[in-house]
Design a protein around this motif. Structure first.
Motif, PDB file in Angstrom:
ATOM      1  N   UNK A  61       0.838  -1.202   0.000  1.00 18.49           N
ATOM      2  CA  UNK A  61       0.000   0.000   0.000  1.00 18.49           C
ATOM      3  C   UNK A  61       0.870   1.247   0.000  1.00 18.49           C
ATOM      4  N   UNK A  62       1.890   1.262   0.842  1.00 22.05           N
ATOM      5  CA  UNK A  62       2.777   2.427   0.918  1.00 22.05           C
ATOM      6  C   UNK A  62       3.490   2.653  -0.408  1.00 22.05           C
ATOM      7  N   UNK A  63       3.878   1.591  -1.083  1.00 26.71           N
ATOM      8  CA  UNK A  63       4.540   1.716  -2.385  1.00 26.71           C
ATOM      9  C   UNK A  63       3.601   2.331  -3.415  1.00 26.71           C
ATOM     10  N   UNK A  64       2.346   1.887  -3.416  1.00 27.55           N
ATOM     11  CA  UNK A  64       1.382   2.435  -4.372  1.00 27.55           C
ATOM     12  C   UNK A  64       1.046   3.890  -4.050  1.00 27.55           C
ATOM     13  N   UNK A  65       0.849   4.185  -2.772  1.00 31.80           N
ATOM     14  CA  UNK A  65       0.461   5.543  -2.381  1.00 31.80           C
ATOM     15  C   UNK A  65       1.573   6.547  -2.672  1.00 31.80           C
ATOM     16  N   UNK A  66       2.820   6.157  -2.388  1.00 28.48           N
ATOM     17  CA  UNK A  66       3.940   7.093  -2.564  1.00 28.48           C
ATOM     18  C   UNK A  66       4.588   6.977  -3.938  1.00 28.48           C
ATOM     19  N   UNK A  67       4.005   6.152  -4.795  1.00 24.51           N
ATOM     20  CA  UNK A  67       4.535   5.955  -6.160  1.00 24.51           C
ATOM     21  C   UNK A  67       6.003   5.531  -6.132  1.00 24.51           C
ATOM     22  N   UNK A  68       6.303   4.547  -5.303  1.00 29.72           N
ATOM     23  CA  UNK A  68       7.622   3.903  -5.178  1.00 29.72           C
ATOM     24  C   UNK A  68       8.704   4.799  -4.600  1.00 29.72           C
ATOM     25  N   UNK A  69       8.361   5.889  -3.964  1.00 31.78           N
ATOM     26  CA  UNK A  69       9.359   6.727  -3.304  1.00 31.78           C
ATOM     27  C   UNK A  69       9.535   6.224  -1.875  1.00 31.78           C
ATOM     28  N   UNK A  70      10.476   5.293  -1.682  1.00 32.17           N
ATOM     29  CA  UNK A  70      10.620   4.639  -0.379  1.00 32.17           C
ATOM     30  C   UNK A  70      11.176   5.550   0.698  1.00 32.17           C
ATOM     31  N   UNK A  71      11.741   6.682   0.333  1.00 34.74           N
ATOM     32  CA  UNK A  71      12.261   7.588   1.339  1.00 34.74           C
ATOM     33  C   UNK A  71      11.258   8.683   1.688  1.00 34.74           C
ATOM     34  N   UNK A  72      10.040   8.527   1.226  1.00 33.44           N
ATOM     35  CA  UNK A  72       8.980   9.479   1.528  1.00 33.44           C
ATOM     36  C   UNK A  72       8.531   9.300   2.982  1.00 33.44           C
TER      37      UNK A  72
END
Length: 148
Positions: A61-72
């Motif tokens: 879910x976090x990957x989809x919501x942040x569009x793969x920006x893992x440092x968000x």
């Protein structure tokens, strides 16, 4: 490339692990403590499977919501929120299941421990076997239009 394919593998491997723990744990629990052992093994397996699913699901879910920006910060907020949810659910279950007559505490504890250790192994296997590029925007010699 995102972490979603890796997390899907984690969920599949986790499901296989949960099935194996449920079968073996139920048989051992039955022989050790009868019906309470069997019920405890199934509850422990369900807890381990749900917690593994929450972890993988939160990362997806976090990957989809942040569009793969893992440092968000939003990515970390979603994953940490899921971790806090797991912690609260675990504490509630511990207090609710404490001293229930249909629970064998030792079988429940051992099943949860096997599930947690197994989920760590599942994560390790899924991550190490996945082919996720480290970088995606690097040009190599010979990639340019001039052919140099």
């Amino acid at each position: 490339m995102t972490a979603i394919p890796v997390m899907k593998k984690v969920l599949v491997y986790g499901g296989v692990l949960a099935l194996a723990i449920a079968v073996v744990g139920s048989i051992v629990g039955w022989f050790v403590a009868g019906v309470p052992g069997l019920v405890s093994a199934l509850i422990g397996t369900a807890m381990a499977a749900v917690f593994l699913g929450i972890t993988a699901g939160s990362i997806m879910i976090a990957t989809k919501v942040t569009k793969s920006e893992v440092f968000s910060p939003l990515f970390f907020g979603i994953v940490m929120g899921a971790w806090l949810l797991k912690f609260v659910v675990f504490l509630v279950l511990v207090f609710v299941l404490n001293d229930q007559p249909f629970i064998d505490p030792l079988v429940l504890f051992l099943t949860i421990v096997v599930g947690v250790v197994g989920s760590l192994v599942v994560d390790l296997i899924a991550v190490t076997r996945s082919r996720v590029p480290y970088v995606s925007d690097v040009s190599l010699p010979g990639d340019d239009q001039t052919g140099k």
